[in-house]
Design a protein around this motif. Structure first.
Motif, mmCIF file in Angstrom:
data_model
loop_
_atom_site.group_PDB
_atom_site.id
_atom_site.type_symbol
_atom_site.label_atom_id
_atom_site.label_comp_id
_atom_site.label_asym_id
_atom_site.label_seq_id
_atom_site.Cartn_x
_atom_site.Cartn_y
_atom_site.Cartn_z
ATOM 1 N N ASN A 7 2.910 -2.798 35.465
ATOM 2 C CA ASN A 7 1.743 -2.554 36.306
ATOM 3 C C ASN A 7 1.572 -1.038 36.405
ATOM 4 O O ASN A 7 2.457 -0.336 36.905
ATOM 5 N N VAL A 8 0.439 -0.551 35.910
ATOM 6 C CA VAL A 8 0.269 0.889 35.686
ATOM 7 C C VAL A 8 -0.904 1.425 36.500
ATOM 8 O O VAL A 8 -2.002 0.851 36.498
ATOM 9 N N ALA A 9 -0.670 2.547 37.190
ATOM 10 C CA ALA A 9 -1.733 3.259 37.907
ATOM 11 C C ALA A 9 -2.379 4.258 36.964
ATOM 12 O O ALA A 9 -1.689 5.089 36.364
ATOM 13 N N LEU A 10 -3.709 4.183 36.841
ATOM 14 C CA LEU A 10 -4.468 5.084 35.973
ATOM 15 C C LEU A 10 -5.489 5.845 36.797
ATOM 16 O O LEU A 10 -5.942 5.374 37.839
ATOM 17 N N ASP A 11 -5.858 7.011 36.300
ATOM 18 C CA ASP A 11 -6.831 7.844 37.002
ATOM 19 C C ASP A 11 -8.234 7.323 36.719
ATOM 20 O O ASP A 11 -8.961 7.826 35.861
ATOM 21 N N THR A 12 -8.632 6.300 37.463
ATOM 22 C CA THR A 12 -9.970 5.722 37.340
ATOM 23 C C THR A 12 -10.501 5.451 38.744
ATOM 24 O O THR A 12 -9.728 5.320 39.699
ATOM 25 N N PRO A 13 -11.812 5.347 38.903
ATOM 26 C CA PRO A 13 -12.379 5.035 40.219
ATOM 27 C C PRO A 13 -12.220 3.573 40.612
ATOM 28 O O PRO A 13 -12.605 3.187 41.711
ATOM 29 N N LEU A 14 -11.662 2.753 39.715
ATOM 30 C CA LEU A 14 -11.466 1.337 40.028
ATOM 31 C C LEU A 14 -10.267 1.176 40.948
ATOM 32 O O LEU A 14 -9.188 1.707 40.689
ATOM 33 N N ASP A 15 -10.453 0.422 42.024
ATOM 34 C CA ASP A 15 -9.413 0.288 43.041
ATOM 35 C C ASP A 15 -8.413 -0.799 42.648
ATOM 36 O O ASP A 15 -8.274 -1.819 43.318
ATOM 37 N N THR A 16 -7.725 -0.590 41.547
ATOM 38 C CA THR A 16 -6.741 -1.550 41.067
ATOM 39 C C THR A 16 -5.801 -0.866 40.100
ATOM 40 O O THR A 16 -6.107 0.214 39.575
ATOM 41 N N MET A 98 -2.049 9.543 42.232
ATOM 42 C CA MET A 98 -0.832 9.796 41.457
ATOM 43 C C MET A 98 -1.064 10.678 40.236
ATOM 44 O O MET A 98 -0.389 11.694 40.039
ATOM 45 N N VAL A 99 -1.992 10.292 39.410
ATOM 46 C CA VAL A 99 -2.099 10.915 38.078
ATOM 47 C C VAL A 99 -2.557 12.370 38.136
ATOM 48 O O VAL A 99 -1.960 13.228 37.473
ATOM 49 N N PRO A 100 -3.601 12.737 38.918
ATOM 50 C CA PRO A 100 -3.992 14.151 38.949
ATOM 51 C C PRO A 100 -2.917 15.071 39.511
ATOM 52 O O PRO A 100 -2.941 16.274 39.265
ATOM 53 N N GLY A 101 -1.965 14.522 40.271
ATOM 54 C CA GLY A 101 -0.880 15.337 40.804
ATOM 55 C C GLY A 101 0.168 15.701 39.776
ATOM 56 O O GLY A 101 1.067 16.502 40.036
ATOM 57 N N ILE A 245 10.252 26.052 46.510
ATOM 58 C CA ILE A 245 8.974 25.799 45.843
ATOM 59 C C ILE A 245 7.874 26.352 46.732
ATOM 60 O O ILE A 245 7.768 26.001 47.914
ATOM 61 N N LEU A 246 7.076 27.247 46.181
ATOM 62 C CA LEU A 246 5.964 27.850 46.891
ATOM 63 C C LEU A 246 4.666 27.303 46.322
ATOM 64 O O LEU A 246 4.573 27.057 45.122
ATOM 65 N N GLY A 247 3.662 27.140 47.156
ATOM 66 C CA GLY A 247 2.417 26.635 46.594
ATOM 67 C C GLY A 247 1.300 26.525 47.595
ATOM 68 O O GLY A 247 1.465 26.786 48.792
ATOM 69 N N THR A 248 0.136 26.151 47.077
ATOM 70 C CA THR A 248 -1.024 25.857 47.895
ATOM 71 C C THR A 248 -1.049 24.351 48.144
ATOM 72 O O THR A 248 -0.064 23.652 47.916
ATOM 73 N N ARG A 249 -2.188 23.824 48.595
ATOM 74 C CA ARG A 249 -2.213 22.435 49.069
ATOM 75 C C ARG A 249 -1.770 21.423 48.020
ATOM 76 O O ARG A 249 -1.157 20.410 48.348
ATOM 77 N N LEU A 250 -2.046 21.677 46.721
ATOM 78 C CA LEU A 250 -1.688 20.679 45.711
ATOM 79 C C LEU A 250 -0.184 20.488 45.607
ATOM 80 O O LEU A 250 0.295 19.456 45.116
ATOM 81 N N ALA A 251 0.610 21.467 46.068
ATOM 82 C CA ALA A 251 2.063 21.372 45.956
ATOM 83 C C ALA A 251 2.641 20.279 46.849
ATOM 84 O O ALA A 251 3.776 19.849 46.630
ATOM 85 N N ILE A 252 1.883 19.809 47.839
ATOM 86 C CA ILE A 252 2.425 18.764 48.703
ATOM 87 C C ILE A 252 2.618 17.466 47.939
ATOM 88 O O ILE A 252 3.411 16.612 48.323
ATOM 89 N N LEU A 253 1.920 17.305 46.805
ATOM 90 C CA LEU A 253 2.069 16.101 45.997
ATOM 91 C C LEU A 253 3.027 16.317 44.831
ATOM 92 O O LEU A 253 3.094 15.493 43.922
ATOM 93 N N ALA A 254 3.785 17.420 44.854
ATOM 94 C CA ALA A 254 4.760 17.671 43.789
ATOM 95 C C ALA A 254 5.949 16.743 43.940
ATOM 96 O O ALA A 254 6.293 16.301 45.044
ATOM 97 N N SER A 255 6.598 16.461 42.811
ATOM 98 C CA SER A 255 7.811 15.646 42.823
ATOM 99 C C SER A 255 9.001 16.547 43.129
ATOM 100 O O SER A 255 9.384 17.385 42.308
ATOM 101 N N LEU A 256 9.581 16.364 44.316
ATOM 102 C CA LEU A 256 10.714 17.184 44.774
ATOM 103 C C LEU A 256 11.792 16.245 45.305
ATOM 104 O O LEU A 256 11.802 15.899 46.490
#
Length: 676
Positions: A7-16, A98-101, A245-256
């Motif tokens: 079951n795979v999450a893809l960067d699409t506007p479909l909610d599934t 998930m994917v854009p992060g 790890i230093l960053g702007t807002r996108l860093a909150i979704l980093a894998s740490l």
């Protein structure tokens, strides 16, 4: 062999999410791994969120997964849960979270760049000495705060409320040192995440961190990085190599995977809220992530957001205070108001401000002029017939940019040459109305031709590295007068700056936005805090801030002059409670846009009528203040509830109904909107 379905999450506007068959070659896939799959006519990378031996899709309709990126350790369960929460709370498909992060170079079809990067990291020797270097002695309040944060156990949200120049950054660094030291000898090393609101604040912070922790690997994450750089820094965090790890807002979704402390500097700043796509608040997600991981989080500011202040006042957050500036001889600047009705400005500057600038030039001290309006003038007009230079695609004026000989819309980026004469009557005497940073710069150069003047705004810093270079000139003493927008108002430590002049703050006093006064107060306090941070120099006087205004009796300015955030915030919270707005009400905003305004309004009315719910207020659809942008009309619908769970329950059902509607309008939902 039992069939496996991914079951795979893809960067699409479909909610599934989407099921794929695992063809059986290679090691068994794991949840959290990246996988290359066919989708429509493309091959895309997604995230495995579940693995099962059954599927509800007829197996003959399933496609095979193509390749699992087994070179990488899987994304952790905690990271997946963070993304699930964000998707659920902000009402977005999980794949869009998930994917854009994940760095773009991990989402390409070929893995050549990934393999090369991983080999490079494998050959890199990472230092592992958390001992700090050259740490200064803290004053009593700083030491108390650093120890409280560094030794905190479990989820411990803390507001570090400190006046500008009180040494909050030093508290962050020494608390970080304590957390890293506490992890020495344990099975997993600690990671500390420090967020700042804007990219141009990262170089100064990174220099401070690297100088303090020469034996600790540091990674930086923000949108200004080249893709190769972002991949390397993201991997350093994901693999556990980077400890800070230093960053702007996108860093909150980093894998740490080893995160043990989160620090949000300037937590009040609106830049922490993403304004397109997934409209998340990095600050709010950071609090949720800290609670999820049972770790401390620090929210630091001299002017906390009213939401954070309310939490601290109610006891939900612990409050630590730094009431004095860190340098023993550094006092808060004296703030004075200049009544522009009495002291008429020339070239945008009153005689009082000109005299103060002259005095600083004679002393060899630096001055800052703050005007939150870029360009030369906000509008070009004809006195003969009343023509005004409007954007043909937006309900906005074309801003005059004289040095470039252009008129530019700051909303849709439409550009055109400055007309030689009025398009309506032919008058050649067209006049700029109002002042932007370019015009102030021009005026200053006429008044002080010998002064070294530098302008820092979005126009002067378009090229990569130009903002950092300009700030470096200021720090090196190569600038006498700095002119800037909000880019210069926060976070920067200008050691030789003793005068701040604020031009034209009055427009925010009469805004329809209920947050305008809160933002103006924060802006004024932040920019005032750039003055006098190093303390009084021998033979010099105390630093000062001069605010030019036509409304010197306005109570907001009184609070600014007194440096009295506590009283101002208390009064604003009372007003907010009486008015029934955040933080005493929870909101969501449905926006719609279409070629014709009525199409957008009709959709919003249909949305308002399709579902009712107890405890939910659905307001009438209205055009947005900036109704037309880039030939598209926009409208909005505000939804409110005193209960966050009730609002979330309604939105979940409502979104399903909205997705089923047929409309020519393009729409989006924002939870906890900051601009209404």
């Amino acid at each position: 062999m039992t069939d496996l379905y991914l079951n795979v999450a893809l960067d699409t506007p479909l909610d599934t999410c989407f099921d794929y068959r695992w063809p059986g070659h290679g090691d068994r896939p794991q949840i959290g791994q990246l996988v290359l799959v066919p989708f429509a006519r493309r091959e895309v990378v997604g995230v495995i969120v579940d693995i099962s031996d059954r599927t509800e899709v007829p197996p003959d309709k399933l496609k095979d997964a193509l390749e699992v990126r087994a070179q990488l350790p899987p994304l952790t369960t905690e990271w997946l849960d963070l993304c699930r929460f964000a998707a659920d709370y902000y009402q977005r498909p999980i794949g869009e979270v998930m994917v854009p992060g994940i760095p773009k170079n991990l989402r390409v079809q070929k893995t050549v760049s990934l393999d090369r990067t991983l080999k490079k990291l494998a050959k890199t020797t990472f230092p592992h000495d958390p001992a700090p270097a050259n740490a200064p002695v803290l004053n009593a309040a700083q030491l108390e705060a650093a120890l409280a944060i560094g030794n905190a156990d479990g989820f411990s949200p803390t507001l570090l409320y400190g006046v500008t120049g009180s040494g909050k950054t030093e508290v962050y660094l020494q608390a970080t040192a304590q957390v890293l030291a506490n992890a020495q000898g344990t099975q997993t090393e600690a990671q500390v995440l420090i967020l700042v609101p804007e990219i141009n604040l990262t170089p100064q912070l990174e220099n401070n961190v690297r100088a303090r922790f020469p034996g600790v690997p540091v990674a930086t994450l923000h949108s200004g990085l080249a893709e190769g750089e972002r991949l390397s820094h993201w991997l350093a965090g994901h693999l556990g190599h980077a400890r800070i790890i230093l960053g702007t807002r996108l860093a909150i979704l980093a894998s740490l995977p080893h995160l043990k402390l989160v620090i949000i500097d300037e937590e009040h700043d609106p830049s922490y809220k993403q304004q397109e796509g997934l409209r998340y608040s990095a600050r709010d997600l950071a609090v949720w992530r800290a609670r999820q991981l049972k770790i401390p989080i620090v929210l630091g500011s001299a002017t906390p957001s009213l939401e954070t202040w309310h939490h601290a006042q109610s006891g939900r957050y612990r409050k630590l205070e730094l009431r004095e500036r860190a340098s023993p001889d550094a006092a808060l600047p004296r703030i004075r108001l200049i009544d522009m009705e009495r002291d008429k400005p020339a070239q945008g500057l009153t005689s009082t401000l000109v005299s103060a600038l002259k005095l600083r030039l004679e002393r060899g001290e630096q001055s800052l002029l703050f005007l939150n309006r870029r360009g030369y003038a906000p509008v070009l007009a004809c006195d003969a017939c009343g023509w005004i230079g409007n954007c043909t695609r937006c309900t906005a004026f074309m801003v005059l940019h004289k040095p470039e000989n252009r008129m530019r819309c700051h909303h849709c980026s439409l550009e055109q040459r400055i007309p030689k004469s009025c398009p309506t009557c032919g008058n050649i005497d067209l006049q700029p109305l109002g002042r932007g940073t370019q015009r102030v710069e021009e005026g200053l150069q006429q008044v002080f031709p010998q002064a070294r003047v530098v302008r820092i705004d979005a126009d002067s810093t378009r090229l990569k590295g130009s903002a950092q270079a300009a700030f470096e000139r200021v720090h090196q003493g190569e600038v006498d007068i700095l002119i800037g927008t909000q880019m210069v108002a926060k976070g920067h430590d200008f050691r030789n700056l003793t005068l701040v002049g604020v031009l034209n703050p009055d427009t925010a006093l009469f805004s329809h936005d209920y947050r305008a006064s809160e933002r103006l107060f924060a802006q004024l306090m932040q920019v005032a805090g750039r003055a006098g941070r190093a303390g009084r120099k021998e033979g010099g006087n105390a630093s000062e801030v001069l605010i030019q205004t036509r409304y010197p009796q306005h109570p907001l300015f009184g609070a600014v002059m007194a440096h009295d955030y506590d009283r101002f915030a208390g009064e604003l919270l009372e007003e907010r409670q009486q008015a029934g707005v955040p933080p005493f009400m929870y909101q969501a905003l449905l926006r719609a846009e279409a070629r014709e305004l009525q199409t957008a309004l009709d959709f919003l009315q249909q949305a308002a009528d399709c579902m009712q719910h107890p405890g939910i207020t659905i307001n009438d659809p209205i055009p947005m203040t900036m109704t037309r942008v880039a030939n598209v009309d926009r409208a909005q619908l505000l939804i409110e509830s005193p209960s966050r769970p009730a609002l979330q329950a309604f939105l979940k059902s409502w979104m399903a109904a909205l997705r089923a509607m047929k409309t020519r309008a393009k729409w989006s939902l924002e939870v906890d909107p900051v601009d209404i």
